[in-house]
Design a protein around this motif. Sequence first.
Motif, PDB file in Angstrom:
ATOM      1  N   VAL A 136       9.650   1.072   5.650  1.00  0.00           N
ATOM      2  CA  VAL A 136       9.068   0.211   6.678  1.00  0.00           C
ATOM      3  C   VAL A 136       8.143  -0.842   6.094  1.00  0.00           C
ATOM      4  CG1 VAL A 136       9.240   1.994   8.451  1.00  0.00           C
ATOM      5  CG2 VAL A 136       7.178   1.872   7.025  1.00  0.00           C
ATOM      6  N   SER A 137       8.014  -0.882   4.776  1.00  0.00           N
ATOM      7  CA  SER A 137       7.143  -1.884   4.177  1.00  0.00           C
ATOM      8  C   SER A 137       7.776  -3.264   4.271  1.00  0.00           C
ATOM      9  CB  SER A 137       6.884  -1.526   2.705  1.00  0.00           C
ATOM     10  OG  SER A 137       8.089  -1.684   1.956  1.00  0.00           O
ATOM     11  N   TRP A 138       6.940  -4.290   4.091  1.00  0.00           N
ATOM     12  CA  TRP A 138       7.457  -5.660   4.201  1.00  0.00           C
ATOM     13  C   TRP A 138       8.422  -5.987   3.066  1.00  0.00           C
ATOM     14  CZ3 TRP A 138       6.542  -9.280   0.371  1.00  0.00           C
ATOM     15  CH2 TRP A 138       5.496  -9.031  -0.518  1.00  0.00           C
ATOM     16  N   ALA A 187      13.782   0.571  -8.846  1.00  0.00           N
ATOM     17  CA  ALA A 187      12.871   0.474  -9.991  1.00  0.00           C
ATOM     18  C   ALA A 187      11.446   0.224  -9.529  1.00  0.00           C
ATOM     19  CB  ALA A 187      13.332  -0.651 -10.918  1.00  0.00           C
ATOM     20  N   GLY A 188      11.254  -0.652  -8.558  1.00  0.00           N
ATOM     21  CA  GLY A 188       9.908  -0.920  -8.053  1.00  0.00           C
ATOM     22  C   GLY A 188       9.282   0.305  -7.423  1.00  0.00           C
ATOM     23  N   ALA A 227       0.846  -1.200   0.000  1.00  0.00           N
ATOM     24  CA  ALA A 227       0.000   0.000   0.000  1.00  0.00           C
ATOM     25  C   ALA A 227       0.878   1.245   0.000  1.00  0.00           C
ATOM     26  CB  ALA A 227      -0.905  -0.006   1.234  1.00  0.00           C
ATOM     27  N   PRO A 228       0.503   2.289  -0.754  1.00  0.00           N
ATOM     28  CA  PRO A 228       1.327   3.502  -0.838  1.00  0.00           C
ATOM     29  C   PRO A 228       1.553   4.177   0.500  1.00  0.00           C
ATOM     30  CG  PRO A 228      -0.353   3.471  -2.576  1.00  0.00           C
ATOM     31  CD  PRO A 228      -0.682   2.354  -1.644  1.00  0.00           C
ATOM     32  N   ASP A 229       0.602   4.103   1.445  1.00  0.00           N
ATOM     33  CA  ASP A 229       0.739   4.828   2.699  1.00  0.00           C
ATOM     34  C   ASP A 229       1.775   4.202   3.638  1.00  0.00           C
ATOM     35  OD1 ASP A 229      -0.909   2.623   2.846  1.00  0.00           O
ATOM     36  OD2 ASP A 229      -2.145   3.415   4.465  1.00  0.00           O
ATOM     37  N   VAL A 230       2.177   2.922   3.402  1.00  0.00           N
ATOM     38  CA  VAL A 230       3.191   2.292   4.261  1.00  0.00           C
ATOM     39  C   VAL A 230       4.537   2.194   3.571  1.00  0.00           C
ATOM     40  CG1 VAL A 230       1.469   0.951   5.520  1.00  0.00           C
ATOM     41  CG2 VAL A 230       2.575  -0.039   3.503  1.00  0.00           C
ATOM     42  N   MET A 231       4.613   2.682   2.328  1.00  0.00           N
ATOM     43  CA  MET A 231       5.862   2.536   1.590  1.00  0.00           C
ATOM     44  C   MET A 231       6.942   3.536   2.016  1.00  0.00           C
ATOM     45  SD  MET A 231       6.275   2.147  -2.540  1.00  0.00           S
ATOM     46  CE  MET A 231       4.932   0.987  -2.558  1.00  0.00           C
ATOM     47  N   GLN A 270       8.957   8.039  -5.840  1.00  0.00           N
ATOM     48  CA  GLN A 270      10.318   8.330  -6.265  1.00  0.00           C
ATOM     49  C   GLN A 270      11.245   8.622  -5.072  1.00  0.00           C
ATOM     50  OE1 GLN A 270       7.591   9.655  -7.525  1.00  0.00           O
ATOM     51  NE2 GLN A 270       7.571   9.124  -9.720  1.00  0.00           N
ATOM     52  N   ASP A 271      10.768   9.387  -4.107  1.00  0.00           N
ATOM     53  CA  ASP A 271      11.627   9.715  -2.948  1.00  0.00           C
ATOM     54  C   ASP A 271      12.015   8.444  -2.180  1.00  0.00           C
ATOM     55  OD1 ASP A 271      11.461  12.341  -3.628  1.00  0.00           O
ATOM     56  OD2 ASP A 271       9.832  12.797  -2.203  1.00  0.00           O
ATOM     57  N   GLU A 272      11.031   7.586  -1.943  1.00  0.00           N
ATOM     58  CA  GLU A 272      11.313   6.319  -1.241  1.00  0.00           C
ATOM     59  C   GLU A 272      12.242   5.442  -2.055  1.00  0.00           C
ATOM     60  OE1 GLU A 272      11.330   2.889   1.153  1.00  0.00           O
ATOM     61  OE2 GLU A 272      11.052   5.028   1.530  1.00  0.00           O
ATOM     62  N   ALA A 273      12.051   5.418  -3.378  1.00  0.00           N
ATOM     63  CA  ALA A 273      12.910   4.588  -4.234  1.00  0.00           C
ATOM     64  C   ALA A 273      14.361   4.999  -4.108  1.00  0.00           C
ATOM     65  CB  ALA A 273      12.439   4.699  -5.689  1.00  0.00           C
ATOM     66  N   ILE A 274      14.613   6.305  -4.128  1.00  0.00           N
ATOM     67  CA  ILE A 274      16.005   6.782  -4.078  1.00  0.00           C
ATOM     68  C   ILE A 274      16.589   6.628  -2.674  1.00  0.00           C
ATOM     69  CG2 ILE A 274      17.476   8.806  -4.329  1.00  0.00           C
ATOM     70  CD1 ILE A 274      15.540   9.774  -6.513  1.00  0.00           C
TER      71      ILE A 274
END
Length: 416
Positions: free
Chosen positions: A137-139, A173-174, A129-133, A181-185
């Motif tokens: 802290v996501s699984w 990439a995921g 879910a986007p709100d936990v990404m 994008q911020d979480e990805a980087i």
Amino acid sequence: MPNHSLRRPHSGPPDRPWLRPEPISLAPLPEPPDAEPTANPAGVALARVYALFPAAIRLSCGIAVAVVALAVRTPPVEAVPLALAVVALTVWSYVFYRQTIDNGIKPWVVLVDAALTIVACLAMRVLVAPDVMPGGVSWVAVLASTSIITAPFALRVAHGILVGLTIAAAYCAGGFLAGQQDEAISHSAVLVVQTFLAVGLVYLTRRSTRAADGVFAAYQRTHREAVIARAGREAERKQNRDLHDTVLSTLTMVGLGGVAAQSPMLRARASSDLRTLFDPARQPVLDPAAKVSLDERLRLIVERYEGYPLTASLEPCLVPSAVADALAESADAALSNVVRHGEGSVAWLRLHQTRDTVVVEVIDVGPGFDMGAIPPHRYGIRESIMARMSSVSATARIDTAPGNGTRIVLEWARVG
């Protein structure tokens, strides 16, 4: 006629207040190790840790991931892909654990684990879910960190770095595919740091383990060389004792006039000396722990002194073969000293035992001697008696004084 009875006579040795000094003995030589220790104990211990730690962390992560993934299913999370991912990762967590515990950590196991993690990272859009990404802290973030930490345990340094960077790239990439994008980087950077930390830690532990095993191997070589050298010295000492107690002792008796050239005792001793030195096949090699009759061994010693006024009183007694050898040969050395230095003396040989101790006594009424005046280079008492008794953890006590005769007490305390 000489008094050569094997029964205790009515007129025993002189009744005098023999002193009982402290036992004279040498420290027994340490026994060599019973079995060859593990060649690389640090490496073996590290391999156990390398199996247990990844297996435990992967299984616990698999259970936690399943619980957390199913707890948050808000759109755009899709139920079917999520269910398939959870089932596949849970089953794989158990397979990873079982395989690693049973066979150790293997490259193919961590590569399969990394492949499943990469697929999960690329499918984050429908699995998380986007709100936990945000915030890592996501699984899937936890799954990625776990795979990066476990991979170096089974791979070389370069390969561990490659796998870790590939997982970080897949997570990046995921994250972009999921619109984060911020979480990805940010979290990809964290995964890169984790990759180098995990690989560096494993590298240091492996290097330390190799160094420890190298030190242990050097110690083992030194210890083995010391054991071989000690065994060589013991063999040389035994040969010297045999030579001293046979030919040299017999020749000294003749030279000092302690035995006549044509006496029965000289013939018996010469024959026994030749058998000892040149015909070892006549002396069967026994298990040192095998029980033999000490009284029979001492009777053979008595036969070497045929014609000498020696009285023997020998109780039946069974002791280990090595102990019988030491007691009998030490008694023989003591009697040889009596013949050489106690001209006109009479000697007694006694064997008796208590509940815990076997005692052999050699007593004579000869001139005696001063223990403190014995030169350090004299071989008879130091090696032929004291060192020989010490070799079987037995003791020798010597009670003597000039003009007071000599009493040598050889004692072996039963073990078990």
